[in-house]
Design an enzyme around this catalytic site. Structure first.
Site, PDB file in Angstrom:
ATOM      1  N   ASP A  42       0.852  -1.267  -0.075  1.00 44.31           N
ATOM      2  CA  ASP A  42       0.199   0.058  -0.008  1.00 44.31           C
ATOM      3  C   ASP A  42       0.726   1.202  -0.078  1.00 44.31           C
ATOM      4  N   VAL A  45      -1.667   6.229   0.292  1.00 46.51           N
ATOM      5  CA  VAL A  45      -2.022   7.374  -0.670  1.00 46.51           C
ATOM      6  C   VAL A  45      -3.508   7.608  -0.025  1.00 46.51           C
ATOM      7  N   THR A 155     -16.133  -3.215 -10.495  1.00 47.45           N
ATOM      8  CA  THR A 155     -17.102  -2.544  -9.960  1.00 47.45           C
ATOM      9  C   THR A 155     -18.338  -2.860 -10.829  1.00 47.45           C
ATOM     10  N   SER A 190     -18.566   7.638 -14.196  1.00 45.78           N
ATOM     11  CA  SER A 190     -17.898   8.685 -13.632  1.00 45.78           C
ATOM     12  C   SER A 190     -16.336   8.369 -14.269  1.00 45.78           C
ATOM     13  N   TYR A 192     -13.817   7.748 -12.397  1.00 48.24           N
ATOM     14  CA  TYR A 192     -13.431   6.267 -11.582  1.00 48.24           C
ATOM     15  C   TYR A 192     -14.041   5.324 -12.195  1.00 48.24           C
ATOM     16  N   HIS A 193     -15.317   5.116 -12.401  1.00 55.48           N
ATOM     17  CA  HIS A 193     -15.985   3.679 -12.719  1.00 55.48           C
ATOM     18  C   HIS A 193     -15.200   3.505 -14.251  1.00 55.48           C
ATOM     19  N   LYS A 196     -12.030   1.589 -14.070  1.00 58.17           N
ATOM     20  CA  LYS A 196     -12.385   0.148 -13.985  1.00 58.17           C
ATOM     21  C   LYS A 196     -12.766  -0.509 -15.227  1.00 58.17           C
ATOM     22  N   THR A 264     -29.410  11.879   3.046  1.00 61.39           N
ATOM     23  CA  THR A 264     -29.380  12.694   1.722  1.00 61.39           C
ATOM     24  C   THR A 264     -29.787  11.987   0.389  1.00 61.39           C
ATOM     25  N   ARG A 337     -24.854  14.029  -9.256  1.00 60.88           N
ATOM     26  CA  ARG A 337     -24.350  13.382 -10.315  1.00 60.88           C
ATOM     27  C   ARG A 337     -25.249  13.099 -11.497  1.00 60.88           C
ATOM     28  N   VAL A 338     -24.615  12.918 -12.312  1.00 64.50           N
ATOM     29  CA  VAL A 338     -25.543  12.655 -13.815  1.00 64.50           C
ATOM     30  C   VAL A 338     -25.635  11.315 -13.894  1.00 64.50           C
TER      31      VAL A 338
HETATM   32  P1  NAD Z   1      -9.912   2.495  -0.021  1.00 58.00           P
HETATM   33  O1  NAD Z   1      -9.665   3.902  -0.554  1.00 58.00           O
HETATM   34  O2  NAD Z   1     -10.389   2.310   1.530  1.00 58.00           O
HETATM   35  O3  NAD Z   1      -8.680   1.337  -0.156  1.00 58.00           O
HETATM   36  C1  NAD Z   1      -7.609   1.501  -1.193  1.00 58.00           C
HETATM   37  C2  NAD Z   1      -6.264   1.320  -0.817  1.00 58.00           C
HETATM   38  O4  NAD Z   1      -5.325   1.420  -1.918  1.00 58.00           O
HETATM   39  C3  NAD Z   1      -6.027   2.575   0.036  1.00 58.00           C
HETATM   40  O5  NAD Z   1      -5.382   2.148   1.422  1.00 58.00           O
HETATM   41  C4  NAD Z   1      -4.781   3.267  -0.853  1.00 58.00           C
HETATM   42  O6  NAD Z   1      -3.816   3.864  -0.058  1.00 58.00           O
HETATM   43  C5  NAD Z   1      -4.342   2.226  -1.871  1.00 58.00           C
HETATM   44  N1  NAD Z   1      -3.785   2.649  -2.916  1.00 58.00           N
HETATM   45  C6  NAD Z   1      -4.428   3.456  -3.814  1.00 58.00           C
HETATM   46  N2  NAD Z   1      -3.609   3.727  -4.865  1.00 58.00           N
HETATM   47  C7  NAD Z   1      -2.338   2.994  -4.695  1.00 58.00           C
HETATM   48  C8  NAD Z   1      -1.202   2.686  -5.334  1.00 58.00           C
HETATM   49  N3  NAD Z   1      -1.192   3.420  -6.530  1.00 58.00           N
HETATM   50  N4  NAD Z   1      -0.467   1.971  -4.826  1.00 58.00           N
HETATM   51  C9  NAD Z   1      -0.314   1.253  -3.800  1.00 58.00           C
HETATM   52  N5  NAD Z   1      -1.483   1.619  -3.072  1.00 58.00           N
HETATM   53  C10 NAD Z   1      -2.483   2.164  -3.526  1.00 58.00           C
HETATM   54  O7  NAD Z   1     -10.929   1.747  -0.977  1.00 58.00           O
HETATM   55  P2  NAD Z   1     -11.773   0.441  -0.612  1.00 58.00           P
HETATM   56  O8  NAD Z   1     -13.261   0.670  -0.235  1.00 58.00           O
HETATM   57  O9  NAD Z   1     -11.326  -0.525   0.310  1.00 58.00           O
HETATM   58  O10 NAD Z   1     -12.028  -0.103  -1.850  1.00 58.00           O
HETATM   59  C11 NAD Z   1     -10.990  -1.046  -2.397  1.00 58.00           C
HETATM   60  C12 NAD Z   1     -11.194  -1.707  -4.018  1.00 58.00           C
HETATM   61  O11 NAD Z   1     -12.626  -2.133  -4.004  1.00 58.00           O
HETATM   62  C13 NAD Z   1     -11.322  -0.755  -4.884  1.00 58.00           C
HETATM   63  O12 NAD Z   1     -10.731  -1.030  -6.064  1.00 58.00           O
HETATM   64  C14 NAD Z   1     -12.465  -0.294  -5.349  1.00 58.00           C
HETATM   65  O13 NAD Z   1     -12.785   0.272  -6.489  1.00 58.00           O
HETATM   66  C15 NAD Z   1     -13.216  -1.472  -5.108  1.00 58.00           C
HETATM   67  N6  NAD Z   1     -14.555  -1.308  -4.480  1.00 58.00           N
HETATM   68  C16 NAD Z   1     -15.032  -0.886  -3.406  1.00 58.00           C
HETATM   69  C17 NAD Z   1     -16.361  -0.655  -3.118  1.00 58.00           C
HETATM   70  C18 NAD Z   1     -16.813  -0.022  -1.783  1.00 58.00           C
HETATM   71  O14 NAD Z   1     -17.801   0.244  -1.495  1.00 58.00           O
HETATM   72  N7  NAD Z   1     -15.940   0.303  -0.816  1.00 58.00           N
HETATM   73  C19 NAD Z   1     -17.182  -1.369  -4.024  1.00 58.00           C
HETATM   74  C20 NAD Z   1     -16.979  -1.882  -5.078  1.00 58.00           C
HETATM   75  C21 NAD Z   1     -15.523  -1.933  -5.487  1.00 58.00           C
HETATM   76  N1  USQ Z   2     -26.137   8.301  -3.069  1.00 60.82           N
HETATM   77  C1  USQ Z   2     -27.381   8.963  -2.642  1.00 60.82           C
HETATM   78  N2  USQ Z   2     -27.109   9.633  -1.648  1.00 60.82           N
HETATM   79  C2  USQ Z   2     -25.578   9.637  -0.939  1.00 60.82           C
HETATM   80  C3  USQ Z   2     -24.779   8.926  -1.465  1.00 60.82           C
HETATM   81  C4  USQ Z   2     -25.085   8.206  -2.466  1.00 60.82           C
HETATM   82  O1  USQ Z   2     -28.434   9.128  -3.221  1.00 60.82           O
HETATM   83  O2  USQ Z   2     -25.640  10.302   0.330  1.00 60.82           O
HETATM   84  C5  USQ Z   2     -26.572   7.669  -4.163  1.00 60.82           C
HETATM   85  C6  USQ Z   2     -25.463   7.897  -5.389  1.00 60.82           C
HETATM   86  O3  USQ Z   2     -26.213   8.928  -6.402  1.00 60.82           O
HETATM   87  C7  USQ Z   2     -25.645   6.506  -6.268  1.00 60.82           C
HETATM   88  C8  USQ Z   2     -25.753   5.721  -5.345  1.00 60.82           C
HETATM   89  O4  USQ Z   2     -26.245   6.010  -4.111  1.00 60.82           O
HETATM   90  O5  USQ Z   2     -26.786   6.604  -7.352  1.00 60.82           O
HETATM   91  C9  USQ Z   2     -24.495   4.824  -4.940  1.00 60.82           C
HETATM   92  O6  USQ Z   2     -23.634   5.797  -4.595  1.00 60.82           O
HETATM   93  P1  USQ Z   2     -22.276   5.543  -3.703  1.00 60.82           P
HETATM   94  O7  USQ Z   2     -21.472   6.818  -3.076  1.00 60.82           O
HETATM   95  O8  USQ Z   2     -22.767   4.627  -2.305  1.00 60.82           O
HETATM   96  O9  USQ Z   2     -21.414   4.575  -4.443  1.00 60.82           O
HETATM   97  P2  USQ Z   2     -20.607   4.666  -5.692  1.00 60.82           P
HETATM   98  O10 USQ Z   2     -20.287   5.846  -5.987  1.00 60.82           O
HETATM   99  O11 USQ Z   2     -21.275   4.029  -6.921  1.00 60.82           O
HETATM  100  O12 USQ Z   2     -19.210   4.197  -5.465  1.00 60.82           O
HETATM  101  C10 USQ Z   2     -19.081   2.938  -4.539  1.00 60.82           C
HETATM  102  C11 USQ Z   2     -17.758   3.046  -4.180  1.00 60.82           C
HETATM  103  C12 USQ Z   2     -17.041   2.525  -5.476  1.00 60.82           C
HETATM  104  C13 USQ Z   2     -17.466   1.097  -6.114  1.00 60.82           C
HETATM  105  C14 USQ Z   2     -18.992   1.393  -6.332  1.00 60.82           C
HETATM  106  C15 USQ Z   2     -19.768   0.148  -6.457  1.00 60.82           C
HETATM  107  O13 USQ Z   2     -17.054   3.853  -3.643  1.00 60.82           O
HETATM  108  O14 USQ Z   2     -15.691   2.189  -5.067  1.00 60.82           O
HETATM  109  O15 USQ Z   2     -16.862   1.089  -7.219  1.00 60.82           O
HETATM  110  O16 USQ Z   2     -19.781   1.663  -5.200  1.00 60.82           O
HETATM  111  S1  USQ Z   2     -21.005   0.385  -7.694  1.00 60.82           S
HETATM  112  O17 USQ Z   2     -22.022   1.507  -7.235  1.00 60.82           O
HETATM  113  O18 USQ Z   2     -21.672  -0.893  -7.943  1.00 60.82           O
HETATM  114  O19 USQ Z   2     -20.459   0.739  -8.971  1.00 60.82           O
END
Ligand code: NAD
Ligand code: USQ
Length: 404
Positions: A42, A45, A155, A190, A192-193, A196, A264, A337-338
């Site tokens: 890790d 960051v 995702t 987004s 971000y998405h 992936k 929210t 968001r859109v």
């Molecule tokens: P998080 O931000 O809590 O953890 C990610 C970790 O990766 C952090 O500790 C960060 O320091 C490390 N990192 C980022 N970039 C790096 C790099 N270049 N080199 C080394 N380390 C790095 O996120 P999370 O919620 O634990 O999510 C983990 C993974 O699961 C992500 O890929 C995310 O897209 C995916 N995911 C998360 C959710 C969710 O709801 N949390 C849902 C679906 C998918």
């Molecule tokens: N939303 C609300 N109110 C809030 C927060 C979110 O209505 O206060 C809505 C958002 O507009 C969205 C949905 O809830 O439609 C989900 O939003 P989220 O912030 O819970 O999740 P998302 O942005 O999609 O991202 C999270 C993780 C990401 C992961 C993703 C899985 O941060 O790393 O990839 O969930 S998924 O949604 O299946 O793509």
């Protein structure tokens, strides 16, 4: 059991990239407990983003070094630590050569959709960090550990919200009388998405071209805090984000209910997604590692257990809050968001169940416990961080700094 040969964790070394994060930390402990030899990689960051944006986890978290020391003291198990950025190939190569992983679980990306939509530089950072980091992992496997199984976190958001059923990675299409099974169309919402989606394409290509073996876990939104391992000691406690940038829907709603902030709901609240308990995240990753993909196979699992709309979540949290004597209200805030706010959503998620996943479904008791946790830490909540302040439409090239 035909899986016995895989299920024995003996001599199985698993590198957990992103192992200091929300999903990664819980997974690293779970795999260590199950007898795998674990290394956390890790760059930390994520802790830096928190400093830069003035955010903090609801739960206090100690340094990764102290987390690992505490785990060793409690269980006698060693977790190795490599602190560095996987975009730095030299660092990643050294970590590979030194640890020699049999499996790599890759959580190490910038994972917030709002973060990626703050300004141009964050959008570029997100795609650079995620896409180059994953490319480096693919090259490291090819060069140093060709047999190594990559378990990559994708995702559900890669698919968007199409008006047809979502399949697990692939769809069979008949077109002009010919039939083929093709990657399911991607419509991410987004930068971000989209990172992936780009990862998935690079990975699929390296499975075809080099014969790498990869499982892409298209995970839904994760909720919850505790796993059997993180609850062993307060220094093993996981992070829990509730702010408008990193907090995810259900976790945010629980904190909002605890501090008396209206829930929210963005826009109409019909946005439907797949959700899962963090205890199932760790279970799914363990199942993927224990049942590796074949060489050359790009395997895709949809990793979630239940579908909810935002309005469903608001109702569930309101009901659970009332039981605990909280007065919970919900408001519709203009959607930053859109995205479609009313849409069809039906995503398949059978492959992990077939491998043995026993889901922890969202229950009253779970909501009670997350709500009680939020109440316990409510004095740590900075209510100024709750409302969303990143707009999909207003993103521009001007760097956004956070003002106090
Ligand atoms: P998080 O931000 O809590 O953890 C990610 C970790 O990766 C952090 O500790 C960060 O320091 C490390 N990192 C980022 N970039 C790096 C790099 N270049 N080199 C080394 N380390 C790095 O996120 P999370 O919620 O634990 O999510 C983990 C993974 O699961 C992500 O890929 C995310 O897209 C995916 N995911 C998360 C959710 C969710 O709801 N949390 C849902 C679906 C998918
Ligand atoms: N939303 C609300 N109110 C809030 C927060 C979110 O209505 O206060 C809505 C958002 O507009 C969205 C949905 O809830 O439609 C989900 O939003 P989220 O912030 O819970 O999740 P998302 O942005 O999609 O991202 C999270 C993780 C990401 C992961 C993703 C899985 O941060 O790393 O990839 O969930 S998924 O949604 O299946 O793509």
């Amino acid at each position: 059991n035909s899986n016995d040969q895989f299920l024995s964790p003996k001599n199985k070394k698993v590198m957990v990239i992103g192992g200091d994060g929300y999903c990664g930390w819980a997974t690293a402990l779970h795999l260590s407990k199950k007898g795998y030899e674990v290394a956390v990689v890790d760059s930390l960051v994520r802790r830096l983003f928190d400093h830069q944006l003035g955010l903090e986890s609801l739960t206090p978290i100690v340094s990764i070094q102290n987390r690992i020391k505490r785990w060793k003291q409690l269980t006698g198990k060693t977790i190795s630590l490599y602190v560095g950025d996987i975009c730095d190939f030299e660092f990643l190569a050294e970590s590979f050569k030194s640890f020699e992983p049999d499996a790599v679980v890759h959580f190490g990306e910038q994972r917030s959709a709002p973060y990626s939509m703050i300004d141009r530089s964050r959008a570029v950072f997100t795609q650079q960090n995620n896409v180059i980091g994953t490319l480096n992992v693919l090259f490291a496997i090819k060069e140093f550990r060709e047999e190594c199984h990559l378990v990559k976190l994708g995702t559900m958001g890669e698919y968007g919200t199409p008006n047809i059923d979502i399949e697990e990675g692939y769809i069979t299409i008949t077109h002009n009388g010919r039939t083929d099974t093709l990657p399911y169309p991607k419509q991410a919402g987004s930068f971000y998405h989209l990172s992936k989606v780009h990862d998935s394409h690079n990975i699929a290509f390296t499975c075809r071209a080099w014969g790498l073996r990869v499982t892409d876990l298209n995970q839904g939104v994760v909720y919850g805090l505790r796993t059997d391992e993180t609850e062993m000691h307060e220094e093993l406690c996981n992070r829990f984000d509730y702010d408008g940038v990193f907090g995810t829907a259900l976790n945010r709603f629980c904190v909002q209910a605890a501090v008396g902030h209206p829930l929210t709901v963005y826009g109409k609240g019909g946005q439907t997604r797949g959700y899962l308990d963090i205890r199932d995240t760790v279970q799914c990753v363990e199942l993927a590692i224990a049942n590796p993909a074949n060489p050359g196979e790009f395997r895709v699992f949809n990793q979630f257990t239940e579908q909810f709309s935002v309005n469903d979540l608001a109702k569930l949290v309101t009901k659970a809050g009332e039981k605990l004597g909280l007065e919970v209200t919900a408001v519709s805030v203009p959607n930053p968001r859109v995205e479609a706010e009313e849409h069809y959503y039906n995503a398949k998620h059978t492959k992990l169940i077939e491998l043995g996943l026993i889901p922890h479904l969202l229950s009253d008791s779970l909501l009670d416990s997350v709500l009680n946790f939020a109440i316990k830490y409510k004095d740590r909540v900075d209510t100024a961080q709750i409302m969303p302040n990143v707009s999909w439409k207003k993103i521009g090239v001007k760097p956004k700094t956070v003002s106090v």
